[in-house]
Design a protein around this motif. Structure first.
Motif, PDB file in Angstrom:
ATOM      1  N   LEU A   1       0.669  -1.662   0.071  1.00 24.66           N
ATOM      2  CA  LEU A   1       0.363  -0.203  -0.354  1.00 24.66           C
ATOM      3  C   LEU A   1       0.597   0.974   0.291  1.00 24.66           C
ATOM      4  CD1 LEU A   1      -2.940  -0.900   2.638  1.00 24.66           C
ATOM      5  CD2 LEU A   1      -2.989  -1.040  -0.051  1.00 24.66           C
ATOM      6  N   HIS A   2       0.514   2.036  -0.928  1.00 23.46           N
ATOM      7  CA  HIS A   2       1.505   3.394  -1.378  1.00 23.46           C
ATOM      8  C   HIS A   2       0.763   4.605  -0.436  1.00 23.46           C
ATOM      9  CE1 HIS A   2       3.425   6.906  -1.952  1.00 23.46           C
ATOM     10  NE2 HIS A   2       2.615   7.261  -3.017  1.00 23.46           N
ATOM     11  N   LEU A   3       0.911   5.007   0.759  1.00 18.46           N
ATOM     12  CA  LEU A   3      -0.275   6.173   1.743  1.00 18.46           C
ATOM     13  C   LEU A   3       0.229   7.370   1.409  1.00 18.46           C
ATOM     14  CD1 LEU A   3       0.057   4.284   5.363  1.00 18.46           C
ATOM     15  CD2 LEU A   3      -0.628   3.755   3.345  1.00 18.46           C
ATOM     16  N   VAL A   4      -0.813   8.103   1.177  1.00 19.07           N
ATOM     17  CA  VAL A   4      -0.417   9.786   0.415  1.00 19.07           C
ATOM     18  C   VAL A   4      -1.179  10.248   1.578  1.00 19.07           C
ATOM     19  CG1 VAL A   4      -0.976  11.241  -1.510  1.00 19.07           C
ATOM     20  CG2 VAL A   4      -0.675   8.773  -2.221  1.00 19.07           C
ATOM     21  N   PRO A   5      -0.240  11.359   2.485  1.00 22.75           N
ATOM     22  CA  PRO A   5      -0.916  11.735   3.518  1.00 22.75           C
ATOM     23  C   PRO A   5      -1.281  13.464   2.982  1.00 22.75           C
ATOM     24  CG  PRO A   5       1.120  11.483   4.215  1.00 22.75           C
ATOM     25  CD  PRO A   5       0.568  10.802   2.704  1.00 22.75           C
ATOM     26  N   GLN A   6      -2.401  14.210   3.394  1.00 22.38           N
ATOM     27  CA  GLN A   6      -2.908  14.703   3.076  1.00 22.38           C
ATOM     28  C   GLN A   6      -3.901  15.555   3.536  1.00 22.38           C
ATOM     29  OE1 GLN A   6      -4.238  14.797  -1.564  1.00 22.38           O
ATOM     30  NE2 GLN A   6      -2.239  14.906  -2.311  1.00 22.38           N
ATOM     31  N   SER A   7      -4.399  16.690   3.377  1.00 19.54           N
ATOM     32  CA  SER A   7      -5.481  17.114   4.019  1.00 19.54           C
ATOM     33  C   SER A   7      -6.691  16.790   3.973  1.00 19.54           C
ATOM     34  CB  SER A   7      -5.365  18.358   3.492  1.00 19.54           C
ATOM     35  OG  SER A   7      -6.332  19.584   2.382  1.00 19.54           O
ATOM     36  N   GLU A   8      -8.014  16.531   4.686  1.00 22.23           N
ATOM     37  CA  GLU A   8      -9.668  16.021   3.928  1.00 22.23           C
ATOM     38  C   GLU A   8      -9.814  16.679   2.646  1.00 22.23           C
ATOM     39  OE1 GLU A   8     -12.360  15.760   7.107  1.00 22.23           O
ATOM     40  OE2 GLU A   8     -13.125  17.440   6.040  1.00 22.23           O
ATOM     41  N   LYS A   9      -9.607  18.356   2.239  1.00 21.61           N
ATOM     42  CA  LYS A   9      -9.719  19.429   1.171  1.00 21.61           C
ATOM     43  C   LYS A   9      -9.336  18.170  -0.150  1.00 21.61           C
ATOM     44  CE  LYS A   9     -11.641  23.015   1.641  1.00 21.61           C
ATOM     45  NZ  LYS A   9     -12.079  24.264   1.647  1.00 21.61           N
ATOM     46  N   GLU A  10      -8.228  18.208   0.415  1.00 19.43           N
ATOM     47  CA  GLU A  10      -7.231  17.712  -1.055  1.00 19.43           C
ATOM     48  C   GLU A  10      -7.924  16.166  -1.235  1.00 19.43           C
ATOM     49  OE1 GLU A  10      -2.909  19.601  -0.719  1.00 19.43           O
ATOM     50  OE2 GLU A  10      -3.206  18.271   0.981  1.00 19.43           O
ATOM     51  N   ILE A  11      -7.892  15.408  -0.063  1.00 23.14           N
ATOM     52  CA  ILE A  11      -8.447  13.892  -0.621  1.00 23.14           C
ATOM     53  C   ILE A  11      -9.796  14.364  -1.116  1.00 23.14           C
ATOM     54  CG2 ILE A  11      -9.050  11.532   0.359  1.00 23.14           C
ATOM     55  CD1 ILE A  11      -7.115  12.441   2.884  1.00 23.14           C
ATOM     56  N   MET A  12     -10.317  14.235  -0.805  1.00 22.14           N
ATOM     57  CA  MET A  12     -11.828  14.769  -1.264  1.00 22.14           C
ATOM     58  C   MET A  12     -12.339  14.924  -2.367  1.00 22.14           C
ATOM     59  SD  MET A  12     -14.055  13.219   0.200  1.00 22.14           S
ATOM     60  CE  MET A  12     -15.171  13.564  -0.729  1.00 22.14           C
ATOM     61  N   ASN A  13     -11.036  16.532  -2.590  1.00 12.36           N
ATOM     62  CA  ASN A  13     -11.558  16.790  -3.928  1.00 12.36           C
ATOM     63  C   ASN A  13     -10.329  15.428  -5.073  1.00 12.36           C
ATOM     64  OD1 ASN A  13     -11.896  19.335  -3.895  1.00 12.36           O
ATOM     65  ND2 ASN A  13      -9.741  20.031  -3.799  1.00 12.36           N
ATOM     66  N   ALA A  14      -9.573  15.205  -4.490  1.00 14.91           N
ATOM     67  CA  ALA A  14      -9.003  13.919  -5.838  1.00 14.91           C
ATOM     68  C   ALA A  14      -9.900  12.873  -5.918  1.00 14.91           C
ATOM     69  CB  ALA A  14      -7.704  12.782  -5.183  1.00 14.91           C
ATOM     70  N   MET A  15     -10.062  12.192  -4.920  1.00 15.37           N
ATOM     71  CA  MET A  15     -11.721  11.422  -4.930  1.00 15.37           C
ATOM     72  C   MET A  15     -12.594  11.536  -6.114  1.00 15.37           C
ATOM     73  SD  MET A  15     -12.624   8.995  -1.386  1.00 15.37           S
ATOM     74  CE  MET A  15     -11.859   7.881  -1.808  1.00 15.37           C
ATOM     75  N   LEU A  16     -13.163  13.066  -5.288  1.00 18.60           N
ATOM     76  CA  LEU A  16     -14.052  13.444  -6.546  1.00 18.60           C
ATOM     77  C   LEU A  16     -13.621  13.626  -8.398  1.00 18.60           C
ATOM     78  CD1 LEU A  16     -15.754  15.938  -4.291  1.00 18.60           C
ATOM     79  CD2 LEU A  16     -16.978  13.805  -5.360  1.00 18.60           C
ATOM     80  N   ASN A  17     -12.979  13.941  -8.121  1.00 21.54           N
ATOM     81  CA  ASN A  17     -11.851  13.637  -9.800  1.00 21.54           C
ATOM     82  C   ASN A  17     -11.046  12.132 -10.323  1.00 21.54           C
ATOM     83  OD1 ASN A  17     -12.013  16.750 -10.441  1.00 21.54           O
ATOM     84  ND2 ASN A  17      -9.729  16.962  -9.111  1.00 21.54           N
ATOM     85  N   ASP A  18     -12.153  11.388  -9.538  1.00 14.16           N
ATOM     86  CA  ASP A  18     -11.059   9.694  -9.972  1.00 14.16           C
ATOM     87  C   ASP A  18      -9.623   9.976  -9.688  1.00 14.16           C
ATOM     88  OD1 ASP A  18     -14.016   9.296  -9.970  1.00 14.16           O
ATOM     89  OD2 ASP A  18     -13.427   9.804 -12.562  1.00 14.16           O
ATOM     90  N   THR A  19      -8.630  10.917  -9.023  1.00 12.37           N
ATOM     91  CA  THR A  19      -7.894  10.730  -8.637  1.00 12.37           C
ATOM     92  C   THR A  19      -7.390   9.681  -7.727  1.00 12.37           C
ATOM     93  OG1 THR A  19      -7.261  12.592  -9.281  1.00 12.37           O
ATOM     94  CG2 THR A  19      -5.685  11.447  -8.705  1.00 12.37           C
TER      95      THR A  19
END
Length: 305
Positions: free
Chosen positions: A64-82
């Motif tokens: 598992l490659h962990l990518v620590p980010q802020s909550e808003k950055e993560i949600m943006n990535a999920m909504l953009n399919d990243t």
């Protein structure tokens, strides 16, 4: 070799190449216990996820490659399919849920543990108590003699979003409210500056990385008095489990892989007896307490020498 033969051979080669590429792609696809996948993690809860990851990877042929980010950055990535998998401190909002629904994506959301927001102060201060109402008043710009300043990780974090909800206002860039990038930055700043109150995830204090242990030893965790309460409650594991601490929050695995991959496997591992024990030992509260097998013997036997 005539033209027809060349055409047939060319077609066969293209077919073989297509089949081979499909097999290679399928071989690289992760399963619940094998392969590679990227997991986005709310930075404020990174230590516990790293612990779960370490044990999971020793048990299975998984990475598992962990990518620590802020909550808003993560949600943006999920909504953009990243991002396809994430561990956050909240569930989806109605707007976010509709956005996934519009893409015909059905996120699997699983509660895995209970965490908290904690206030910390330099050990040079003898005061280890703080009233939540005083914190709210300070954030709203009112003078509070007992608070010199508040220090947050960053403006896009779950910590800031949580306190925005508690205070009913947006934490703006105003005098004596500071923002860095990570919880680690906050702890280091508070350890070196008297009178400042840091706002961090509980996990960073109870289970810091080895290189941060000396710094954590220089700060005190503050007991918090909830609004309209008369007692101060410290963020201990017992108080969190009993529902007494006012700034508690749950941790969730959000899986949008859409197939039986490492997202499902890692979630199952965290929810297993072993995974929940790791959470219990970390100082957080597991979603369900691990079972304990008690063996009752009818006869007591002496060990032979």
């Amino acid at each position: 070799m005539n033209k027809l033969t060349k055409t047939i051979i060319g077609f066969l080669l293209l077919t073989l190449l297509f089949v081979f590429s499909c097999q290679k792609k399928e071989a690289n696809k992760d399963t619940i216990i094998e392969g590679k996948a990227t997991l986005y993690v709310d930075e404020s809860i990174l230590p516990i996820v790293e612990d779960e990851q370490a044990v999971f990877e020793t048990e299975y042929a998984a990475k598992l490659h962990l990518v620590p980010q802020s909550e808003k950055e993560i949600m943006n990535a999920m909504l953009n399919d990243t991002a396809k998998m994430a561990i956050l401190t909240r569930v989806l909002t109605p707007i976010e849920a509709k956005a996934f629904e519009a893409k015909k994506i059905n996120p699997r959301i699983t509660a895995i543990a209970n965490d908290a927001i904690v206030f910390i102060k330099n050990k040079a201060s003898n005061d280890t108590l703080v009233a939540l109402q005083d914190v709210i008043d300070f954030i709203k710009g009112k003078p509070v003699p007992s608070i010199k300043g508040l220090v947050f990780d960053n403006a896009n974090s779950s910590t800031v979003r949580y306190m925005n909800t508690v205070t009913g206002t947006q934490i703006e860039k105003q005098k004596n409210i500071y923002s860095f990038k990570t919880n680690q930055d906050v702890i280091k700043y508070v350890a070196d500056n008297d009178g400042m109150i840091g706002v961090v995830g509980m996990n960073w204090i109870y289970q810091p990385p080895i290189e941060l242990e000396e710094t954590v030893a220089k700060v005190n965790i503050l007991g918090v008095k909830n609004i309209n309460d008369a007692v101060y409650v410290f963020p201990t594991q017992d108080n969190l489990a009993a529902g007494k601490y006012p700034l508690a929050r749950r941790l969730y695995m959000i899986n949008c892989q859409g197939y039986s991959g490492l997202g499902m496997g890692f979630t199952s591992f965290i929810g297993s007896d072993r995974g929940q024990r790791i959470i219990l030992k970390s100082g957080l509260v597991p979603e369900r307490f691990p079972t304990r097998k008690i063996v009752i013997r009818n006869k007591i036997t002496k060990d032979k020498n």
